[in-house]
Design an enzyme around this catalytic site. Sequence first.
Site, short mmCIF file in Angstrom:
data_model
loop_
_atom_site.label_atom_id
_atom_site.label_comp_id
_atom_site.label_asym_id
_atom_site.label_seq_id
_atom_site.Cartn_x
_atom_site.Cartn_y
_atom_site.Cartn_z
N GLU A 43 3.03 -0.51 8.47
CA GLU A 43 3.24 -2.06 9.02
C GLU A 43 3.08 -2.21 10.79
O GLU A 43 2.94 -0.78 11.40
CB GLU A 43 4.82 -1.95 8.92
CG GLU A 43 5.35 -3.42 9.41
CD GLU A 43 6.94 -3.87 9.48
OE1 GLU A 43 7.05 -4.86 9.16
OE2 GLU A 43 7.17 -3.29 9.35
N LYS A 116 5.56 -10.77 4.52
CA LYS A 116 6.56 -10.38 4.74
C LYS A 116 8.08 -11.24 3.69
O LYS A 116 8.31 -11.84 4.94
CB LYS A 116 7.55 -10.00 4.88
CG LYS A 116 8.00 -8.84 5.52
CD LYS A 116 8.53 -7.97 6.80
CE LYS A 116 9.12 -7.23 6.59
NZ LYS A 116 9.79 -6.44 8.54
N CYS A 153 8.63 -3.02 4.92
CA CYS A 153 9.49 -3.11 5.77
C CYS A 153 11.18 -2.74 4.97
O CYS A 153 11.64 -2.85 4.25
CB CYS A 153 9.27 -2.64 6.95
SG CYS A 153 10.85 -1.98 8.41
#
Length: 292
Positions: A43, A116, A153
């Site tokens: 990331e 995300k 994440c």
Amino acid sequence: MAKVKVGYVQMSCTAGKTENLAKAIAKVKEAAAQGAQIICLQELFTSLYFCDVEDYANFQLAEPIPGPSTESLASVAAELGVVIIASLFEKRAEGLYHNTTAVLDADGRYLGKYRKMHIPDDPAYYEKFYFTPGDLGYKVFKTRFATIGVLICWDQWYPEAARITALMGAEILFYPTAIGWATSQDEATNTEQYNAWQTIQRSHAVANGIHVVSVNRVGLEQEGQMKFWGGSFIANPFGSILHQSTHDAEEIVVLELDLSKTDRYRTHWPFLRDRRIDSYQPITKRYIDNEA
């Protein structure tokens, strides 16, 4: 393809964006030389993890997607004949930014991006200051070698995200990640946190009958106050760890996955068959109580 060689790059970063991109490209080339066909980077690999502070200057790190970094990586993907999964800080418009992963196919073609969906706001992880939650929904990408899903994440804590991506046809689920320990923290807490992080992702592999590849950064950042814990790993559809990286060192990993075994896992433990989709409507509520 029944078998595919996946690779990941676990590395440390500096404040130099150009330097980090060049380093990542060099490691992608090394992974490709070891036979990797799909290569995942961690990331926000072009910078230090900047979300430890709320600083308007950090918005200067963002770029459009497609943009300069994807163009550089696309030429590498085409040159090497590999798929590259690249997590970048996206500038969508003035004042509108996302934490985004781009996928580049083995001919260099830009396949699209995933933004995300789940954005944290914790001490040293002030992502809500920078990132607008994703609005593209969950995504799969039909690459030359496999149909892959990408989450990022904080998404890893949400079984709903993994389930939906698997139901869309993902054969492998990739998690570019940036997570670490405060260096003031005790070892027992470190161990407990890492085990929770790995366990939740292994559970996604089991529940959905797919391979999971989780890629984290490594090294000290935030003036030595944060140690990114590395520990990147690959799990099979039963959650068994096929490879786990160290907590301290950079590492390039290439591993062959046999995707033809997915059907065996899913037929012997048929979780998808036995899902009671007629009973799941309450999951769309924030909390199940008497309030609207």
